[in-house]
Design a protein around this motif. Structure first.
Motif, mmCIF file in Angstrom:
data_model
loop_
_atom_site.group_PDB
_atom_site.id
_atom_site.type_symbol
_atom_site.label_atom_id
_atom_site.label_comp_id
_atom_site.label_asym_id
_atom_site.label_seq_id
_atom_site.Cartn_x
_atom_site.Cartn_y
_atom_site.Cartn_z
ATOM 1 N N GLY A 35 80.590 30.656 86.157
ATOM 2 C CA GLY A 35 79.397 30.986 85.535
ATOM 3 C C GLY A 35 78.163 31.438 86.428
ATOM 4 N N TRP A 36 77.039 31.842 85.774
ATOM 5 C CA TRP A 36 76.070 32.004 86.688
ATOM 6 C C TRP A 36 74.833 31.343 85.942
ATOM 7 N N TYR A 37 73.927 30.854 87.019
ATOM 8 C CA TYR A 37 72.872 29.990 86.533
ATOM 9 C C TYR A 37 71.579 30.797 87.251
ATOM 10 N N ARG A 38 70.520 30.270 86.925
ATOM 11 C CA ARG A 38 69.084 30.735 87.634
ATOM 12 C C ARG A 38 68.167 29.787 87.626
ATOM 13 N N GLN A 39 67.306 29.875 88.821
ATOM 14 C CA GLN A 39 66.340 28.961 88.627
ATOM 15 C C GLN A 39 64.751 29.532 89.537
ATOM 16 N N VAL A 40 63.966 29.059 88.957
ATOM 17 C CA VAL A 40 62.706 29.593 89.342
ATOM 18 C C VAL A 40 61.999 28.201 90.187
ATOM 19 N N PRO A 41 61.030 28.290 91.000
ATOM 20 C CA PRO A 41 60.454 27.286 91.731
ATOM 21 C C PRO A 41 59.684 26.485 90.582
ATOM 22 N N GLY A 42 59.960 25.116 90.777
ATOM 23 C CA GLY A 42 59.309 24.150 90.031
ATOM 24 C C GLY A 42 60.012 23.951 88.619
ATOM 25 N N LYS A 43 61.036 24.693 88.099
ATOM 26 C CA LYS A 43 61.876 24.499 87.031
ATOM 27 C C LYS A 43 63.148 24.069 87.396
ATOM 28 N N GLU A 44 64.015 23.430 86.200
ATOM 29 C CA GLU A 44 65.306 23.344 86.159
ATOM 30 C C GLU A 44 66.066 24.602 86.474
ATOM 31 N N ARG A 45 67.264 24.328 87.015
ATOM 32 C CA ARG A 45 68.245 25.537 87.095
ATOM 33 C C ARG A 45 69.228 25.539 85.514
ATOM 34 N N ASP A 46 68.893 26.908 85.109
ATOM 35 C CA ASP A 46 69.337 26.985 83.699
ATOM 36 C C ASP A 46 70.709 27.861 83.832
ATOM 37 N N VAL A 47 71.374 27.548 82.691
ATOM 38 C CA VAL A 47 72.899 28.170 82.686
ATOM 39 C C VAL A 47 72.331 29.851 82.180
ATOM 40 N N VAL A 48 72.974 30.992 82.586
ATOM 41 C CA VAL A 48 72.700 32.203 82.071
ATOM 42 C C VAL A 48 74.130 32.650 81.344
ATOM 43 N N TYR A 93 69.505 33.280 91.781
ATOM 44 C CA TYR A 93 70.748 33.149 90.721
ATOM 45 C C TYR A 93 71.768 32.553 91.636
ATOM 46 N N TYR A 94 72.574 31.586 90.787
ATOM 47 C CA TYR A 94 73.572 30.844 91.703
ATOM 48 C C TYR A 94 74.897 30.963 90.838
ATOM 49 N N CYS A 95 75.878 31.179 91.573
ATOM 50 C CA CYS A 95 77.369 31.262 90.946
ATOM 51 C C CYS A 95 77.824 29.897 90.971
ATOM 52 N N SER A 96 78.633 29.332 90.195
ATOM 53 C CA SER A 96 78.926 28.215 89.728
ATOM 54 C C SER A 96 80.585 28.185 89.191
ATOM 55 N N ALA A 97 81.190 27.009 89.518
ATOM 56 C CA ALA A 97 82.612 26.939 89.036
ATOM 57 C C ALA A 97 83.122 25.291 88.767
ATOM 58 N N CYS A 98 84.052 25.401 87.864
ATOM 59 C CA CYS A 98 84.774 24.294 87.783
ATOM 60 C C CYS A 98 83.974 22.995 87.165
ATOM 61 N N TRP A 99 83.593 23.165 85.841
ATOM 62 C CA TRP A 99 82.991 22.044 85.054
ATOM 63 C C TRP A 99 83.689 20.658 84.745
#
Length: 117
Positions: A35-48, A93-99
């Motif tokens: 999956g892809w997540y994204r994060q802005v400064p000061g906020k949590e990383r959210d799933v896209v 934007y962050y790539c992620s794998a294996c929940w």
């Protein structure tokens, strides 16, 4: 150690498009959801968006229709195509794998997307 490597970030104007890529070991694609997540400064990383081994996809409601997740399994690459970009899409934007236990186990280093008006 599993290494996920993102690329494709950059700066665009509102309404523009970008396509992010994430290279990962081949066995990740056959064994894990990604999956892809994204994060802005000061906020949590959210799933896209996520894509699973059976190619089922999910999207954050507000992004569906503008973002498309896809996977090239022979090429061991995950993609996120982003269209009609808005300033609010500016994030790392962050790539992620294996929940496991509800969270991804593996993360990329992130790629910056900047959308300006």
């Amino acid at each position: 150690q599993v290494r996920l490597v993102e690329s494709g970030g950059g700066s665009v104007q509102t309404g523009g498009s970008l396509k992010l890529s994430c290279a990962a070991p081949a066995y990740i694609f056959s064994n894990c959801g990604m999956g892809w997540y994204r994060q802005v400064p000061g906020k949590e990383r959210d799933v896209v968006s996520t894509i699973w081994q059976n190619d089922t996809t999910t999207y954050t409601d507000s992004l569906q229709g503008r973002f498309t997740i896809s996977v090239d399994r022979p090429g061991s690459t995950l993609y996120l195509e982003m269209n009609n970009l808005k300033t609010d899409d500016t994030a790392v934007y962050y790539c992620s794998a294996c929940w496991r236990q509800g969270s991804p186990t593996y993360w990329g280093q992130g790629t910056q997307v900047i959308v300006s008006s």
